[in-house]
Design a protein around this motif. Sequence first.
Motif, PDB file in Angstrom:
ATOM      1  N   TYR A  76       1.669   4.144  -1.829  1.00  0.00           N
ATOM      2  CA  TYR A  76       1.173   5.000  -2.900  1.00  0.00           C
ATOM      3  C   TYR A  76       2.296   5.748  -3.612  1.00  0.00           C
ATOM      4  O   TYR A  76       2.338   5.791  -4.839  1.00  0.00           O
ATOM      5  N   ARG A 126       0.824  -1.209   0.000  1.00  0.00           N
ATOM      6  CA  ARG A 126       0.000   0.000   0.000  1.00  0.00           C
ATOM      7  C   ARG A 126       0.862   1.264   0.000  1.00  0.00           C
ATOM      8  O   ARG A 126       0.547   2.249   0.666  1.00  0.00           O
ATOM      9  N   TYR A 137      -4.801   3.119  -2.905  1.00  0.00           N
ATOM     10  CA  TYR A 137      -4.117   3.261  -1.617  1.00  0.00           C
ATOM     11  C   TYR A 137      -3.651   4.683  -1.319  1.00  0.00           C
ATOM     12  O   TYR A 137      -2.861   4.887  -0.408  1.00  0.00           O
ATOM     13  N   LYS A 138      -4.152   5.652  -2.066  1.00  0.00           N
ATOM     14  CA  LYS A 138      -3.814   7.051  -1.777  1.00  0.00           C
ATOM     15  C   LYS A 138      -4.381   7.389  -0.400  1.00  0.00           C
ATOM     16  O   LYS A 138      -5.559   7.219  -0.140  1.00  0.00           O
ATOM     17  N   ASN A 183      -1.792 -10.522   1.786  1.00  0.00           N
ATOM     18  CA  ASN A 183      -2.686  -9.859   2.734  1.00  0.00           C
ATOM     19  C   ASN A 183      -4.029 -10.577   2.859  1.00  0.00           C
ATOM     20  O   ASN A 183      -4.968 -10.040   3.420  1.00  0.00           O
ATOM     21  N   ASP A 217      -3.739   5.803   2.345  1.00  0.00           N
ATOM     22  CA  ASP A 217      -3.700   4.645   3.235  1.00  0.00           C
ATOM     23  C   ASP A 217      -2.360   4.560   3.946  1.00  0.00           C
ATOM     24  O   ASP A 217      -1.339   5.045   3.450  1.00  0.00           O
ATOM     25  N   LYS A 218      -2.362   3.919   5.079  1.00  0.00           N
ATOM     26  CA  LYS A 218      -1.129   3.685   5.819  1.00  0.00           C
ATOM     27  C   LYS A 218      -0.368   2.534   5.160  1.00  0.00           C
ATOM     28  O   LYS A 218      -0.957   1.506   4.818  1.00  0.00           O
ATOM     29  N   LYS A 219       0.932   2.737   4.965  1.00  0.00           N
ATOM     30  CA  LYS A 219       1.771   1.687   4.383  1.00  0.00           C
ATOM     31  C   LYS A 219       1.870   0.514   5.343  1.00  0.00           C
ATOM     32  O   LYS A 219       1.829   0.695   6.557  1.00  0.00           O
TER      33      LYS A 219
END
Length: 149
Positions: A49, A47, A65-66, A103, A68-70
């Motif tokens: 971005y 994730r 995933y803009k 995931n 989102d937490k990596k």
Amino acid sequence: MEKLLISLVALIALLAGCNQSVSQEKGNSPEDIAKIAYEWEKANYDRDYEKQQGFIYEEGSYEAYKGDKKINSGLKYEDIRFEIYHDKELEQYYVFADFKNPNGENLVEDNILFRKKSDEWKVDTSQSLDIVREEVSGEFERAACINCK
């Protein structure tokens, strides 16, 4: 002795020319394409971005995933089966990347189209959606199958 020297110089020139053409092709081998495909998949499943954006052919064409937490998906190169086809006429690569979702529990079958932009291979996210595996494998000779069992 003079003929030997001329032959030696010619051989060195020939070898230098061969070496130069090999180094110019660096980044164009199926193995290089598989490594880029892995980095693309890893960025997606992590994730990440910002990293994803560096792989994209057309800016703004992929916004997953803009914000989102990596995460660290743990996806490894060896976990992915890469089937690679090269369209020499259009100078693009088709990559079929198959692996277990790091995931989740599902199997992933990604189709990726790479096109050259400013001497770099980029993912054409729009064209990737239109890939039909059977058509690609029927039209082009497979360039490589990496991590195939």
